[in-house]
Design an enzyme around this catalytic site. Sequence first.
Site, PDB file in Angstrom:
ATOM      1  N   LYS A 205       0.859  -1.180   0.000  1.00 41.11           N
ATOM      2  CA  LYS A 205       0.000   0.000   0.000  1.00 41.11           C
ATOM      3  C   LYS A 205       0.893   1.227   0.000  1.00 41.11           C
ATOM      4  O   LYS A 205       1.682   1.451   0.925  1.00 41.11           O
ATOM      5  CB  LYS A 205      -0.892  -0.018   1.243  1.00 41.11           C
ATOM      6  CG  LYS A 205      -1.763   1.221   1.364  1.00 41.11           C
ATOM      7  CD  LYS A 205      -2.775   1.077   2.489  1.00 41.11           C
ATOM      8  CE  LYS A 205      -3.578   2.348   2.672  1.00 41.11           C
ATOM      9  NZ  LYS A 205      -4.558   2.230   3.749  1.00 41.11           N
ATOM     10  N   LYS A 258      -2.132  -1.344  -3.922  1.00 39.79           N
ATOM     11  CA  LYS A 258      -3.013  -0.180  -3.869  1.00 39.79           C
ATOM     12  C   LYS A 258      -2.196   1.086  -3.956  1.00 39.79           C
ATOM     13  O   LYS A 258      -1.189   1.163  -3.258  1.00 39.79           O
ATOM     14  CB  LYS A 258      -3.776  -0.237  -2.541  1.00 39.79           C
ATOM     15  CG  LYS A 258      -4.683   0.915  -2.263  1.00 39.79           C
ATOM     16  CD  LYS A 258      -5.276   0.772  -0.885  1.00 39.79           C
ATOM     17  CE  LYS A 258      -5.982   2.062  -0.556  1.00 39.79           C
ATOM     18  NZ  LYS A 258      -6.280   2.191   0.832  1.00 39.79           N
TER      19      LYS A 258
HETATM   20  C1  PBG Z   1      -7.218   3.139   5.443  1.00 37.78           C
HETATM   21  C2  PBG Z   1      -7.649   3.090   4.023  1.00 37.78           C
HETATM   22  C3  PBG Z   1      -7.503   4.103   3.075  1.00 37.78           C
HETATM   23  C4  PBG Z   1      -8.080   3.628   1.897  1.00 37.78           C
HETATM   24  C5  PBG Z   1      -8.541   2.352   2.155  1.00 37.78           C
HETATM   25  N1  PBG Z   1      -8.249   2.032   3.481  1.00 37.78           N
HETATM   26  C6  PBG Z   1      -7.021   5.489   3.206  1.00 37.78           C
HETATM   27  C7  PBG Z   1      -5.639   5.790   3.601  1.00 37.78           C
HETATM   28  O1  PBG Z   1      -4.779   4.931   3.708  1.00 37.78           O
HETATM   29  O2  PBG Z   1      -5.413   6.961   3.831  1.00 37.78           O
HETATM   30  C8  PBG Z   1      -8.140   4.383   0.618  1.00 37.78           C
HETATM   31  C9  PBG Z   1      -9.071   3.868  -0.400  1.00 37.78           C
HETATM   32  C10 PBG Z   1      -9.355   4.817  -1.506  1.00 37.78           C
HETATM   33  O3  PBG Z   1      -8.724   5.866  -1.674  1.00 37.78           O
HETATM   34  O4  PBG Z   1     -10.274   4.502  -2.252  1.00 37.78           O
HETATM   35  N2  PBG Z   1      -8.146   2.538   6.303  1.00 37.78           N
END
Ligand code: PBG
Length: 334
Positions: A205, A258
């Site tokens: 991520k 991601k």
């Molecule tokens: C954190 C989380 C995030 C997203 C999914 N889970 C946000 C982050 O890490 O700031 C982002 C998903 C998206 O942008 O569609 N719980």
Amino acid sequence: MVKYFPSNKSSMFPITRMRRLRSSKFLPLVRETTLNVKDLICPVFVDETAGKPVEINSMPGYFRMPLGMVADEAACISDLGIPAIILFGIPEEKDEIGSHACGDEDVIQKAVGAIKKQVGDELVIITDLCLDEYTSHGHCGLVRGTEILNDPTLPVYGKIAVSHARAGADMVAPSGMMDGMVGAIRSALDDNGFQNIPIMSYAAKYCSSFYGPFREAACSGFTFGDRSTYQMDPANTNEALREVELDIEEGADIIMVKPALPYLDIIYRIKKKFVMPTAAYHVSGEYAMIKAAAKNGWLDERKVVHESLLSIKRAGADMILTYFAKDMARELNS
Ligand code: PBG
């Protein structure tokens, strides 16, 4: 008379004509990648404070759902043939330690219960497992001063995982990027009799600016700093492979990359190297960009969405989390 190029094997024109198979008659036969409704996972925001669906400003057409309507929404998603949803909770109350992430009567636990009751086992219920939506500072872990604490956060993740499983979640998806989180969650689930609940880990991520709209959607903007001390540097590839390797060792069943489109190379390399079930998250910013351009008449939304999701599959993803899941399902079904 057309001349051949016998000295150059790669140029066999006119014997070889790539266009021969590009007639609509042959195209389906030689298509290498296809999108299927079964590839899709639909994100759902459940808002404990909402009385009706609330449209998210930066995600036109996407809504935070009130608890009372989430089961209907899940049923609608399931009726479209989409096999899974991933739930994000917006609690009524937030605090420093994210207390409302793990109570039996908290937003996600109630949502899972309601969905299970209405939709049964037709639909895989995945729960996003993190603290940022539940903490007043908006970070994914416990904090001391401005430091995001790693090890003290792990047992909290374990507790949340168990509460999700107890509520009826079919799978948990930790997204906090704390070191050791998958192992801690695996042990907690196993110790509580949930050996068969799989973990979909947000393994690679990235610290991405494409999450902007999500933070509005989940009300999870942070009050200080950023996420660069726990999410990955967009410049790195080898590090993603290490992250994934560690998560697999700790017990991840599905690994996720991601965002998706800006990281197709990462999806490709991870799928090639680990041959694991691989998910890609087509994130909120990717959704917002397409929506904005389409609204201006600059892009054909339907075609661009199809092409984007197809590219993500072509890169190697087995499943795609996308805010376009319902639209795509409707299109694929028709
Ligand atoms: C954190 C989380 C995030 C997203 C999914 N889970 C946000 C982050 O890490 O700031 C982002 C998903 C998206 O942008 O569609 N719980």
